[in-house]
Design an enzyme around this catalytic site. Sequence first.
Site, PDB file in Angstrom:
ATOM      1  N   PRO A   2       0.814  -1.209   0.000  1.00  0.00           N
ATOM      2  CA  PRO A   2       0.000   0.000   0.000  1.00  0.00           C
ATOM      3  C   PRO A   2       0.853   1.267   0.000  1.00  0.00           C
ATOM      4  O   PRO A   2       1.580   1.539   0.948  1.00  0.00           O
ATOM      5  CB  PRO A   2      -0.816  -0.099   1.292  1.00  0.00           C
ATOM      6  CG  PRO A   2      -0.351  -1.313   2.004  1.00  0.00           C
ATOM      7  CD  PRO A   2       0.801  -1.901   1.269  1.00  0.00           C
ATOM      8  N   GLU A   3       0.779   1.999  -1.088  1.00  0.00           N
ATOM      9  CA  GLU A   3       1.384   3.323  -1.164  1.00  0.00           C
ATOM     10  C   GLU A   3       0.237   4.304  -1.385  1.00  0.00           C
ATOM     11  O   GLU A   3      -0.918   3.928  -1.238  1.00  0.00           O
ATOM     12  CB  GLU A   3       2.393   3.383  -2.320  1.00  0.00           C
ATOM     13  CG  GLU A   3       3.482   2.321  -2.211  1.00  0.00           C
ATOM     14  CD  GLU A   3       4.448   2.328  -3.385  1.00  0.00           C
ATOM     15  OE1 GLU A   3       4.645   3.402  -3.974  1.00  0.00           O
ATOM     16  OE2 GLU A   3       4.985   1.267  -3.715  1.00  0.00           O
ATOM     17  N   HIS A  96      -5.250 -13.707  10.659  1.00  0.00           N
ATOM     18  CA  HIS A  96      -4.536 -12.437  10.838  1.00  0.00           C
ATOM     19  C   HIS A  96      -5.468 -11.230  10.954  1.00  0.00           C
ATOM     20  O   HIS A  96      -5.087 -10.119  10.618  1.00  0.00           O
ATOM     21  CB  HIS A  96      -3.519 -12.197   9.727  1.00  0.00           C
ATOM     22  CG  HIS A  96      -2.541 -13.305   9.578  1.00  0.00           C
ATOM     23  ND1 HIS A  96      -1.684 -13.667  10.589  1.00  0.00           N
ATOM     24  CD2 HIS A  96      -2.300 -14.152   8.554  1.00  0.00           C
ATOM     25  CE1 HIS A  96      -0.945 -14.698  10.179  1.00  0.00           C
ATOM     26  NE2 HIS A  96      -1.301 -15.010   8.960  1.00  0.00           N
ATOM     27  N   ARG A 115       1.711  -9.632   8.243  1.00  0.00           N
ATOM     28  CA  ARG A 115       3.067  -9.355   8.736  1.00  0.00           C
ATOM     29  C   ARG A 115       3.087  -8.420   9.948  1.00  0.00           C
ATOM     30  O   ARG A 115       4.118  -8.263  10.587  1.00  0.00           O
ATOM     31  CB  ARG A 115       3.930  -8.792   7.602  1.00  0.00           C
ATOM     32  CG  ARG A 115       4.165  -9.825   6.520  1.00  0.00           C
ATOM     33  CD  ARG A 115       5.040  -9.296   5.405  1.00  0.00           C
ATOM     34  NE  ARG A 115       6.427  -9.166   5.813  1.00  0.00           N
ATOM     35  CZ  ARG A 115       7.395  -8.744   4.988  1.00  0.00           C
ATOM     36  NH1 ARG A 115       7.109  -8.411   3.745  1.00  0.00           N
ATOM     37  NH2 ARG A 115       8.626  -8.663   5.415  1.00  0.00           N
ATOM     38  N   ARG A 150      20.570  17.477  -2.156  1.00  0.00           N
ATOM     39  CA  ARG A 150      20.887  16.239  -1.420  1.00  0.00           C
ATOM     40  C   ARG A 150      21.886  15.370  -2.162  1.00  0.00           C
ATOM     41  O   ARG A 150      21.870  15.273  -3.370  1.00  0.00           O
ATOM     42  CB  ARG A 150      19.604  15.456  -1.161  1.00  0.00           C
ATOM     43  CG  ARG A 150      18.607  16.302  -0.428  1.00  0.00           C
ATOM     44  CD  ARG A 150      17.463  15.545   0.166  1.00  0.00           C
ATOM     45  NE  ARG A 150      16.705  16.479   0.985  1.00  0.00           N
ATOM     46  CZ  ARG A 150      16.752  16.483   2.322  1.00  0.00           C
ATOM     47  NH1 ARG A 150      17.449  15.579   2.970  1.00  0.00           N
ATOM     48  NH2 ARG A 150      16.083  17.379   2.996  1.00  0.00           N
TER      49      ARG A 150
END
Length: 269
Positions: A2-3, A96, A115, A150
């Site tokens: 998931p982004e 889960h 997880r 950067r």
Amino acid sequence: MPELPEVETVARGLHKRLAGDRIREVWIGPHKKLLQSPARQMERVLNGALIVAFRRVGKHIVGQLETAEGPAQWVIHLGMTGRCLVYDAAAEMEKHTHLVATMESGCEMRYVDPRRFGKLKVLTRGEFHAAGAEPLGADREKFYERFHRRKTPIKSALLNQTLLTGIGNIYADESLFRAGIRPRRRADRVTRAEYERLYDGIQQVLTEAIAAGGSSVSDYVGAEGERGFFQLQHRVYQRTGEPCLVCGAEIQRVVLGGRSSHYCPHCQR
DNA sequence: AGATCAACCTGTGAGC
DNA sequence: TGCTCACA
DNA sequence: GTTGATC
């Protein structure tokens, strides 16, 4: 994983199904490391809360609640494998499952996460805000300013959530492909023109991915169990060894900060 | 400051 | 079928 | 996916 586009899809799905509903009962499983608020407080706030809205902030899902004690927020981060699912009735409990919120309408909102890298918390004061800027509609000049000095690889900078919030491994790789920049290029060696392309690439990729309901790699699904289909439009992510869709060159894979990065050696410099 | 690696966890697919 | 390894 | 230790 998931982004931003996946989280946006989930938040919209939750909003559509749950806004206006009220939580009647909450069950919290035994894995307390998922919780960033004490279980007691979580139960106290969620029980009986009216769900005003769900929205996305970075990679976080934020539920706006109205409780007997006043307004509150329910903040959920899905980690790598977290799923927020709305079930119509009392369907069979999936393995889960760590939290179940039973709604007055009868449906259930369940948090499932094999997880257990996800995080859940409630806030009773203040507005939740993410560390970095939202990439969609970000100020072009600020974006350039924040990145261009950067020394870190450009891909690492894109994954740094304190700069931009919401971009993860998939969309970093896909954005860099569209901008023609290799993931290991130092951010301070990326030209102004390339930053313009990168900004546009990010906007395009995220917008298209949201329209496609996100990328269903591994087992991502939206709030109603629907799969996304943006994975069918990935140009480099997880296409190692396959031909570039633009030039035919073999897509390469390198490891950067312990994470796979995929790029076309011909289209990206 | 930046890079690398380990940790936190479970599941899946590949290869033997 | 089972084990190990790589990877998400 | 995020965080913390170490070089």
